[in-house]
Design a protein around this motif. Sequence first.
Motif, short mmCIF file in Angstrom:
data_model
loop_
_atom_site.label_atom_id
_atom_site.label_comp_id
_atom_site.label_asym_id
_atom_site.label_seq_id
_atom_site.Cartn_x
_atom_site.Cartn_y
_atom_site.Cartn_z
N LEU A 93 0.95 -1.13 -0.17
CA LEU A 93 0.09 -0.10 -0.10
C LEU A 93 1.00 1.25 0.03
O LEU A 93 0.53 2.16 -0.54
CB LEU A 93 -0.84 0.05 1.35
CG LEU A 93 -1.98 -1.07 1.24
CD1 LEU A 93 -2.94 -1.07 2.66
CD2 LEU A 93 -2.89 -1.38 0.13
N ARG A 94 2.08 1.14 0.74
CA ARG A 94 2.96 2.35 0.95
C ARG A 94 3.49 2.50 -0.67
O ARG A 94 3.52 3.80 -1.06
CB ARG A 94 4.03 2.10 1.78
CG ARG A 94 4.92 3.26 1.83
CD ARG A 94 6.18 2.72 2.72
NE ARG A 94 6.66 3.98 3.41
CZ ARG A 94 7.51 3.93 4.60
NH1 ARG A 94 7.46 2.97 5.26
NH2 ARG A 94 7.74 5.20 5.05
N ARG A 95 3.94 1.49 -1.27
CA ARG A 95 4.49 1.57 -2.50
C ARG A 95 3.72 2.22 -3.48
O ARG A 95 4.10 3.03 -4.61
CB ARG A 95 5.05 0.27 -3.15
CG ARG A 95 6.24 -0.18 -2.36
CD ARG A 95 6.91 -1.41 -3.44
NE ARG A 95 5.85 -2.88 -3.63
CZ ARG A 95 5.69 -3.46 -2.43
NH1 ARG A 95 6.48 -3.44 -1.56
NH2 ARG A 95 4.77 -4.50 -2.74
N HIS A 96 2.57 2.14 -3.52
CA HIS A 96 1.42 2.44 -4.52
C HIS A 96 0.77 3.85 -3.98
O HIS A 96 -0.31 4.06 -4.61
CB HIS A 96 0.31 1.35 -4.87
CG HIS A 96 1.24 0.35 -5.69
ND1 HIS A 96 1.69 0.35 -6.92
CD2 HIS A 96 1.75 -0.96 -5.23
CE1 HIS A 96 2.30 -0.71 -7.36
NE2 HIS A 96 2.37 -1.43 -6.23
N GLY A 97 0.76 4.29 -2.81
CA GLY A 97 0.12 5.22 -2.30
C GLY A 97 -1.32 5.06 -1.94
O GLY A 97 -2.07 6.15 -2.42
N ILE A 98 -1.62 3.86 -1.80
CA ILE A 98 -3.05 3.51 -1.18
C ILE A 98 -3.25 4.04 0.14
O ILE A 98 -2.49 3.23 1.19
CB ILE A 98 -3.26 1.97 -1.36
CG1 ILE A 98 -3.07 1.81 -3.04
CG2 ILE A 98 -4.92 1.53 -1.25
CD1 ILE A 98 -2.96 0.39 -3.41
N ARG A 99 -4.48 4.71 0.55
CA ARG A 99 -4.46 5.18 1.87
C ARG A 99 -5.42 4.69 2.77
O ARG A 99 -5.39 5.20 4.02
CB ARG A 99 -4.33 6.66 1.48
CG ARG A 99 -3.11 7.22 1.01
CD ARG A 99 -3.48 8.73 0.36
NE ARG A 99 -3.65 9.63 1.56
CZ ARG A 99 -2.71 10.33 2.16
NH1 ARG A 99 -1.45 9.84 2.00
NH2 ARG A 99 -3.09 10.93 3.23
N ARG A 100 -6.31 3.71 2.20
CA ARG A 100 -7.25 3.36 3.19
C ARG A 100 -7.36 1.73 3.43
O ARG A 100 -7.06 0.91 2.67
CB ARG A 100 -8.54 3.40 2.52
CG ARG A 100 -8.97 4.77 2.91
CD ARG A 100 -10.49 5.30 2.86
NE ARG A 100 -10.54 6.65 2.73
CZ ARG A 100 -11.63 7.35 2.13
NH1 ARG A 100 -12.42 6.81 1.42
NH2 ARG A 100 -11.39 8.55 2.15
N LEU A 101 -7.43 1.24 4.57
CA LEU A 101 -7.48 -0.18 4.92
C LEU A 101 -8.42 -0.45 5.89
O LEU A 101 -8.67 0.26 7.04
CB LEU A 101 -6.02 -0.51 5.35
CG LEU A 101 -5.85 -2.17 5.78
CD1 LEU A 101 -5.78 -2.76 4.61
CD2 LEU A 101 -4.35 -2.31 6.36
N ARG A 102 -8.93 -1.71 5.59
CA ARG A 102 -9.97 -2.05 6.66
C ARG A 102 -9.44 -3.78 7.08
O ARG A 102 -9.52 -4.33 6.15
CB ARG A 102 -11.30 -2.40 6.12
CG ARG A 102 -12.11 -0.96 5.80
CD ARG A 102 -13.06 -0.97 5.04
NE ARG A 102 -13.32 0.31 4.14
CZ ARG A 102 -13.24 1.60 4.59
NH1 ARG A 102 -13.38 2.20 5.80
NH2 ARG A 102 -13.25 2.56 3.79
N PHE A 103 -9.20 -3.98 8.00
CA PHE A 103 -8.46 -5.06 8.84
C PHE A 103 -9.44 -5.99 9.44
O PHE A 103 -9.82 -5.46 10.67
CB PHE A 103 -7.13 -4.83 9.45
CG PHE A 103 -6.62 -5.95 10.24
CD1 PHE A 103 -6.18 -6.92 9.30
CD2 PHE A 103 -6.26 -6.11 11.37
CE1 PHE A 103 -5.59 -8.05 9.97
CE2 PHE A 103 -5.84 -7.25 11.87
CZ PHE A 103 -5.44 -8.27 11.14
N THR A 104 -9.74 -7.42 9.22
CA THR A 104 -10.49 -8.16 10.21
C THR A 104 -9.75 -8.70 11.28
O THR A 104 -8.82 -9.75 10.80
CB THR A 104 -11.10 -9.22 9.08
OG1 THR A 104 -10.34 -9.86 8.40
CG2 THR A 104 -12.32 -8.79 8.40
#
Length: 323
Positions: free
Chosen positions: A112-123
């Motif tokens: 996510l860091r490499r691709h600049g993705i900024r939202r995560l929902r973790f189960t």
Amino acid sequence: VNATPVTVVTGGAGFIGTNLVRRLHSEGRRVVVLDKVFSIDVRPSADGVIRVPCDLAEEAGVERGLAAALAIGPIDDVWHLAANSDVRAGTYDPELDLRNTFMTTFELLRGLRRHGIRRLRFTSSSAIYGDLAGIPVSETAGPLLPISNYGAMKLASEAQCSAAAQDYLERVDLLRLPNVVGMPATHGVILDLVDKLLTTPGRLEVLGDGSQRKPYLHVDDLISAMFAIRDHPAEGRVQAFNIGPDDNGVTVKWIAQRVVARIQPGARIVFGAGGRGWLGDVPQYAYSTQRLRLLGWLPELDSAHAVELAIDEIARQRSSAFQ
Ligand SMILES: NC(=O)c1ccc[n+]([C@@H]2O[C@H](COP(=O)([O-])OP(=O)(O)OC[C@H]3O[C@@H](n4cnc5c(N)ncnc54)[C@H](O)[C@@H]3O)[C@@H](O)[C@H]2O)c1
């Protein structure tokens, strides 16, 4: 590349993932599933869902998966479900949890860091709380002392997500799930009991003395709760939510009796010794779900009704597999 955003679901070929993907898809979202195995019979991409086989415990697997999703459109949301979900198996082989629960989180975060993705929902899981002897826990309870490798690796994953939120993530939802039941079951007490009874008719062996009492949530209610959290504006970069029904749960003994009544009335139930199913089994826990309730979410089914429905669904799942 189309500009419509893409939702990524890791572990989306599993029990909860299959249900989540179906609901996301019916909301009109473009969904890409990243998973190691696609064993559950989900129809191939005729439904518009893209499925990418990849091992997310490896940097190369994460890269392949994210690249495949990015080739379709920008990723605006990631649901991370991939994990070892067999708590008992992880007790005997801790590497299962290290790889599939922790390393999938670690490598996904780096991706996510490499691709600049900024939202995560973790189960995450109730297992992070350890054995609190049935005292209802809120999200701020501590110290957190898990009693299984699974719980330990979920807690470590939460910690890693929290650290990432200080840096490159703008929002992380930590979704602390209870026991979830429904279809297509891949593991869990109901599937275990149904399978045992089908394998040795007339006799049902139960792990432990059956007194373990836990809350159960039906997967349909779980997805509604996950969406309620997603659709609520975040109060900070990291937010944790206990998800569960508003009751004290049901015992394993009661579940065994319901399984027998549904599948083979008259079969004898044989209980083991001790109040734990296995090493690392939390015999009793209770949740405070006050924070989630403030969002206005309520489950349609309590623990008992969720279990009854799931027994029926799993019985049908098994009988169609035998045809
Ligand atoms: N089912 C429950 O009662 C429950 C309770 C608490 C938390 N959870 C969590 O919810 C999530 C989903 O659980 P589930 O019940 O659907 O489990 P599941 O086992 O059916 O699904 C997990 C999926 O993750 C995939 N996966 C595992 N390791 C992987 C890897 N290295 N790379 C890519 N994919 C990998 C598996 O192939 C599987 O399809 C998990 O994180 C689980 O820990 C589940």
